[in-house]
Motif scaffolding. Structure first.
Motif, PDB file in Angstrom:
ATOM      1  N   MET A   1      22.728 -17.032  -3.737  1.00 60.43           N
ATOM      2  CA  MET A   1      23.782 -16.229  -3.238  1.00 60.43           C
ATOM      3  C   MET A   1      25.214 -16.976  -3.519  1.00 60.43           C
ATOM      4  N   THR A   2      26.424 -16.274  -3.617  1.00 60.97           N
ATOM      5  CA  THR A   2      27.468 -16.631  -3.949  1.00 60.97           C
ATOM      6  C   THR A   2      28.560 -15.861  -3.077  1.00 60.97           C
ATOM      7  N   TYR A   3      29.665 -16.333  -2.792  1.00 62.14           N
ATOM      8  CA  TYR A   3      30.650 -15.578  -2.155  1.00 62.14           C
ATOM      9  C   TYR A   3      31.423 -14.983  -3.090  1.00 62.14           C
ATOM     10  N   ILE A   4      32.013 -13.770  -2.762  1.00 63.45           N
ATOM     11  CA  ILE A   4      32.751 -12.987  -3.764  1.00 63.45           C
ATOM     12  C   ILE A   4      33.891 -12.392  -2.897  1.00 63.45           C
ATOM     13  N   VAL A   5      35.051 -12.231  -3.881  1.00 66.18           N
ATOM     14  CA  VAL A   5      36.350 -11.588  -3.260  1.00 66.18           C
ATOM     15  C   VAL A   5      36.357 -10.105  -3.704  1.00 66.18           C
ATOM     16  N   THR A   6      36.655  -9.365  -2.720  1.00 63.35           N
ATOM     17  CA  THR A   6      36.487  -7.719  -2.873  1.00 63.35           C
ATOM     18  C   THR A   6      37.857  -7.110  -3.029  1.00 63.35           C
ATOM     19  N   VAL A  34      39.668 -14.641  -7.481  1.00 62.89           N
ATOM     20  CA  VAL A  34      38.364 -14.470  -7.426  1.00 62.89           C
ATOM     21  C   VAL A  34      37.733 -15.786  -7.205  1.00 62.89           C
ATOM     22  N   ILE A  35      36.213 -15.863  -7.132  1.00 62.68           N
ATOM     23  CA  ILE A  35      35.645 -16.735  -6.743  1.00 62.68           C
ATOM     24  C   ILE A  35      34.530 -17.083  -8.072  1.00 62.68           C
ATOM     25  N   GLU A  62      28.715  -4.167  -3.753  1.00 64.29           N
ATOM     26  CA  GLU A  62      28.274  -2.890  -4.001  1.00 64.29           C
ATOM     27  C   GLU A  62      26.873  -2.697  -4.914  1.00 64.29           C
ATOM     28  N   PRO A  63      26.257  -1.578  -4.627  1.00 64.28           N
ATOM     29  CA  PRO A  63      24.752  -1.671  -5.306  1.00 64.28           C
ATOM     30  C   PRO A  63      24.868  -2.273  -6.682  1.00 64.28           C
ATOM     31  N   ASP A  64      25.938  -1.697  -7.616  1.00 63.31           N
ATOM     32  CA  ASP A  64      26.042  -2.147  -9.257  1.00 63.31           C
ATOM     33  C   ASP A  64      26.476  -3.521  -9.225  1.00 63.31           C
ATOM     34  N   GLY A  65      26.677  -4.205  -8.022  1.00 62.78           N
ATOM     35  CA  GLY A  65      27.184  -5.801  -8.266  1.00 62.78           C
ATOM     36  C   GLY A  65      28.561  -5.682  -8.852  1.00 62.78           C
ATOM     37  N   LYS A  66      29.455  -4.707  -8.783  1.00 65.26           N
ATOM     38  CA  LYS A  66      30.778  -4.605  -9.220  1.00 65.26           C
ATOM     39  C   LYS A  66      31.688  -5.583  -8.881  1.00 65.26           C
ATOM     40  N   TRP A  67      31.615  -6.259  -7.513  1.00 67.61           N
ATOM     41  CA  TRP A  67      32.316  -7.392  -7.322  1.00 67.61           C
ATOM     42  C   TRP A  67      32.093  -8.732  -7.841  1.00 67.61           C
ATOM     43  N   LEU A  68      30.961  -9.028  -7.965  1.00 67.48           N
ATOM     44  CA  LEU A  68      30.171  -9.904  -8.610  1.00 67.48           C
ATOM     45  C   LEU A  68      30.629 -10.230 -10.059  1.00 67.48           C
ATOM     46  N   GLN A  69      30.445  -9.185 -10.766  1.00 64.35           N
ATOM     47  CA  GLN A  69      30.878  -9.067 -12.167  1.00 64.35           C
ATOM     48  C   GLN A  69      32.441  -9.234 -12.299  1.00 64.35           C
TER      49      GLN A  69
END
Length: 113
Positions: A1-6, A34-35, A62-69
């Motif tokens: 796991m990581t943290y993400i900025v949205t 961003v992180i 989001e289900p598609d991993g938008k923010w992680l990307q």
């Protein structure tokens, strides 16, 4: 796991989170932070520092991993930020708006620190 900025960070960029990060994994864009997912140690100290709840665990992406990307992509090209800067003067106008990424996001880098 990581943290993400949205999305909530766009045009607000409070930056309270950057100074508490023990591994300096925040990167600055012109109007967004961003992180770097590969640098984040999952400690979570940044999450409660954000006054607008823009930081979440990647399990809440989001289900598609938008923010992680998005976080991973821009962490590679934007400058690192370790010191809180001055948030945008008009941040209050955008604090609770949704869908900001599509409307206002800038791919331009910030100043970093």
């Amino acid at each position: 796991m990581t943290y993400i900025v949205t999305d909530a960070c766009v045009k607000c960029k409070f930056m309270d989170c950057v100074e508490v990060c023990p591994v300096d994994c925040f990167y600055e864009g012109e109007n967004f932070l961003v992180i770097a997912p590969d640098e984040c140690i999952d400690c979570g100290v940044c999450e409660p520092e954000c006054p607008i709840d823009a930081i979440v665990p990647d399990t809440e992406d989001e289900p598609d991993g938008k923010w992680l990307q998005i976080n991973a992509e821009y962490a590679k090209v934007w400058p690192n930020i370790t010191v809180k800067g001055t948030p945008p003067a008009d941040k209050e106008l955008f604090e609770r708006e949704t869908g900001k990424f599509e409307k206002y996001f800038s791919p331009n880098p910030g100043k970093g620190s």
